[in-house]
Design an enzyme around this catalytic site. Structure first.
Site, PDB file in Angstrom:
ATOM      1  N   GLN A 239       0.783  -1.249   0.014  1.00  0.00           N
ATOM      2  CA  GLN A 239      -0.175   0.047   0.104  1.00  0.00           C
ATOM      3  C   GLN A 239       0.932   1.218   0.083  1.00  0.00           C
ATOM      4  O   GLN A 239       1.743   1.218   0.804  1.00  0.00           O
ATOM      5  CB  GLN A 239      -0.943   0.021   1.226  1.00  0.00           C
ATOM      6  CG  GLN A 239      -2.357   0.317   1.070  1.00  0.00           C
ATOM      7  CD  GLN A 239      -2.366   2.002   1.146  1.00  0.00           C
ATOM      8  OE1 GLN A 239      -1.445   2.752   1.328  1.00  0.00           O
ATOM      9  NE2 GLN A 239      -3.458   2.601   1.048  1.00  0.00           N
ATOM     10  N   HIS A 272      -2.400  -3.783   0.003  1.00  0.00           N
ATOM     11  CA  HIS A 272      -3.603  -2.821  -0.633  1.00  0.00           C
ATOM     12  C   HIS A 272      -4.551  -3.932  -1.395  1.00  0.00           C
ATOM     13  O   HIS A 272      -3.869  -4.777  -2.405  1.00  0.00           O
ATOM     14  CB  HIS A 272      -2.902  -2.154  -1.479  1.00  0.00           C
ATOM     15  CG  HIS A 272      -3.761  -0.836  -2.087  1.00  0.00           C
ATOM     16  ND1 HIS A 272      -3.382  -0.050  -2.785  1.00  0.00           N
ATOM     17  CD2 HIS A 272      -5.254  -0.734  -1.644  1.00  0.00           C
ATOM     18  CE1 HIS A 272      -4.497   0.899  -2.872  1.00  0.00           C
ATOM     19  NE2 HIS A 272      -5.459   0.353  -2.007  1.00  0.00           N
ATOM     20  N   TRP A 306     -11.180  -1.979   7.562  1.00  0.00           N
ATOM     21  CA  TRP A 306     -11.134  -1.727   6.480  1.00  0.00           C
ATOM     22  C   TRP A 306     -11.646  -2.781   5.495  1.00  0.00           C
ATOM     23  O   TRP A 306     -11.138  -3.131   4.338  1.00  0.00           O
ATOM     24  CB  TRP A 306      -9.640  -1.459   5.828  1.00  0.00           C
ATOM     25  CG  TRP A 306      -9.227   0.056   6.537  1.00  0.00           C
ATOM     26  CD1 TRP A 306      -8.376   0.247   7.483  1.00  0.00           C
ATOM     27  CD2 TRP A 306      -9.620   0.994   5.972  1.00  0.00           C
ATOM     28  NE1 TRP A 306      -8.136   1.456   7.860  1.00  0.00           N
ATOM     29  CE2 TRP A 306      -9.110   2.289   6.653  1.00  0.00           C
ATOM     30  CE3 TRP A 306     -10.172   1.477   4.813  1.00  0.00           C
ATOM     31  CZ2 TRP A 306      -9.142   3.570   6.553  1.00  0.00           C
ATOM     32  CZ3 TRP A 306     -10.329   2.900   4.546  1.00  0.00           C
ATOM     33  CH2 TRP A 306      -9.957   3.845   5.406  1.00  0.00           C
ATOM     34  N   GLU A 309      -9.939  -5.538   2.665  1.00  0.00           N
ATOM     35  CA  GLU A 309      -8.548  -5.164   2.941  1.00  0.00           C
ATOM     36  C   GLU A 309      -8.026  -5.836   4.194  1.00  0.00           C
ATOM     37  O   GLU A 309      -7.015  -6.208   4.339  1.00  0.00           O
ATOM     38  CB  GLU A 309      -8.301  -3.686   2.593  1.00  0.00           C
ATOM     39  CG  GLU A 309      -6.954  -3.367   2.554  1.00  0.00           C
ATOM     40  CD  GLU A 309      -6.694  -2.191   2.128  1.00  0.00           C
ATOM     41  OE1 GLU A 309      -6.490  -2.058   0.916  1.00  0.00           O
ATOM     42  OE2 GLU A 309      -6.521  -1.134   2.890  1.00  0.00           O
ATOM     43  N   ARG A 357     -20.428   6.352  -4.385  1.00  0.00           N
ATOM     44  CA  ARG A 357     -20.757   5.431  -3.715  1.00  0.00           C
ATOM     45  C   ARG A 357     -22.216   5.460  -3.167  1.00  0.00           C
ATOM     46  O   ARG A 357     -22.644   4.688  -2.393  1.00  0.00           O
ATOM     47  CB  ARG A 357     -19.926   5.831  -2.297  1.00  0.00           C
ATOM     48  CG  ARG A 357     -18.449   5.088  -2.505  1.00  0.00           C
ATOM     49  CD  ARG A 357     -17.728   5.167  -1.398  1.00  0.00           C
ATOM     50  NE  ARG A 357     -16.332   4.290  -1.492  1.00  0.00           N
ATOM     51  CZ  ARG A 357     -15.383   4.431  -0.490  1.00  0.00           C
ATOM     52  NH1 ARG A 357     -15.658   4.767   0.554  1.00  0.00           N
ATOM     53  NH2 ARG A 357     -14.264   3.562  -0.980  1.00  0.00           N
TER      54      ARG A 357
END
Length: 360
Positions: A239, A272, A306, A309, A357
């Site tokens: 990431q 990531h 997250w 992830e 979103r």
């Protein structure tokens, strides 16, 4: 018995031996005609000790020759990877996996090797709701230009409305398959449910269609060659914001109640979820284990910080990746461009979350 009698007796014995031996020879000839072994009358120890040893030695020689041919065909890490070319960055993990940076690899050697293998590489990408209009066309156009150039590629495009799919003209050796997926009410669920969807497609068809598979987020754009140096059994992406940070500062899931929990003092890198890959079976294992953790969290009424992830980082903590890609393969220009970032392969798009979103 007189001398004459002894002589006659000796002649009879010798004659008998000759007759018996002659019958054995004739029998051997008959057996040989029927396909039996000619050395049937050799003592078993002689066969096992001498004759068979010769065959075993020939077998060993053949095996050694085959192994030599196999080793000549197998690509060794030292053939294409030189970690000393980038001394200012981490190029090898503690478990001896390469961290691929610009300058550490010889792409010509890799191209020659994989060209002979006639590989096919798959790439999955999800575009749900407004992500289709905002990102998909540029992602596909740039991937067509830079992803695995010269090799057969299949793009697996997952959308919730096929009618909104952009028209993209693909180059030679490139094809795509489009699948309609059900939209989720929350973007978090879209992100997490892709693990389930990818796994299902690997099981039903992808594992039979490609040799390697990458899974990528759609809100990024290819800027330079994303080539065969990235191929591996299990591939993780560093990431961009965390590649120099101390593991205790990583945004791992720190709540013990979550299946993605990683305690302080543990962890290697922060990976990531925008890019991961490997062989289809390895990617299947990644997606299944991550989805298993997601379901466990749902059952316990908790959601990892997250989302997928967090679960991906937990997976790679327990199952070390065999290859890691440097931040050059997924860079955010908002960080700037430090000296250790030589060539950006993929860059983040502007995150317009307020626009994309809302998929209800």
């Amino acid at each position: 018995m007189n001398v004459k009698g002894k002589v006659i007796l000796s002649m009879l014995v010798v004659s008998t031996v000759i007759v018996v031996f002659w019958e054995y020879i004739n029998r051997n000839s008959e057996l040989d005609d029927n396909g039996s072994q000619r050395d049937w009358w050799f003592p078993s120890w002689f066969k096992n000790g001498t004759h068979n040893d010769q065959g075993e030695e020939e077998g060993i020689d053949r095996d050694q020759g085959q192994r030599k041919e196999d080793s000549e065909e197998e690509l060794q890490l030292s053939d294409w990877f030189n970690p000393k070319k980038r001394p200012e960055v981490v190029t090898v993990t503690t478990w001896k996996a390469p961290v691929v940076w610009e300058g550490t690899f010889n792409r010509a050697i890799l191209e020659n090797y994989y060209g002979k293998q006639k590989i096919t590489v798959g790439l999955t990408v999800f575009a749900i709701g407004r992500y289709i209009e905002h990102y998909l066309e540029e992602f596909l156009t740039s991937a067509n230009r830079h992803f695995m150039v010269g090799h057969k590629v299949i793009f697996y495009i997952m959308v919730d409305d096929v009618s909104r799919l952009p028209l993209v003209e693909l180059g030679p050796l490139r094809s795509f398959k489009v699948f309609e997926v059900q939209p989720e009410k929350r973007w978090q669920d879209i992100s997490m449910m892709r693990m389930k969807t990818i796994g299902e497609h690997i099981m039903t068809h992808i594992q039979h269609e490609v040799d390697f598979l990458f899974c990528m987020d759609v809100d990024q754009v290819f800027q330079d060659t994303f080539g065969v140096e990235t191929l591996g059994q299990s591939v993780a992406q560093l990431q961009a914001w965390w590649y120099k940070a101390d593991p205790d500062t990583f945004t791992y899931e720190r709540r013990k109640e979550s299946a993605a929990y990683i305690p302080f003092g543990q962890g290697d890198f922060y990976y990531h979820a925008a890019i991961f890959g490997g062989t289809p079976i390895q990617v299947l294992n990644i997606t299944q284990e991550c989805f298993k953790g997601i379901l466990q969290d749902k059952k316990n009424d908790i959601e990892a910080e997250w989302h997928d992830e967090s679960h991906l980082n937990k997976y790679f903590l327990l199952n070390k990746p065999t290859k890691i890609l440097s931040p050059e393969y997924c860079w955010d220009y908002h960080i700037g461009l430090p000296s250790d970032i030589k060539t950006v392969k993929i860059s983040w798009q502007t995150k317009e979350y307020n626009l994309v979103r809302n998929n209800i």
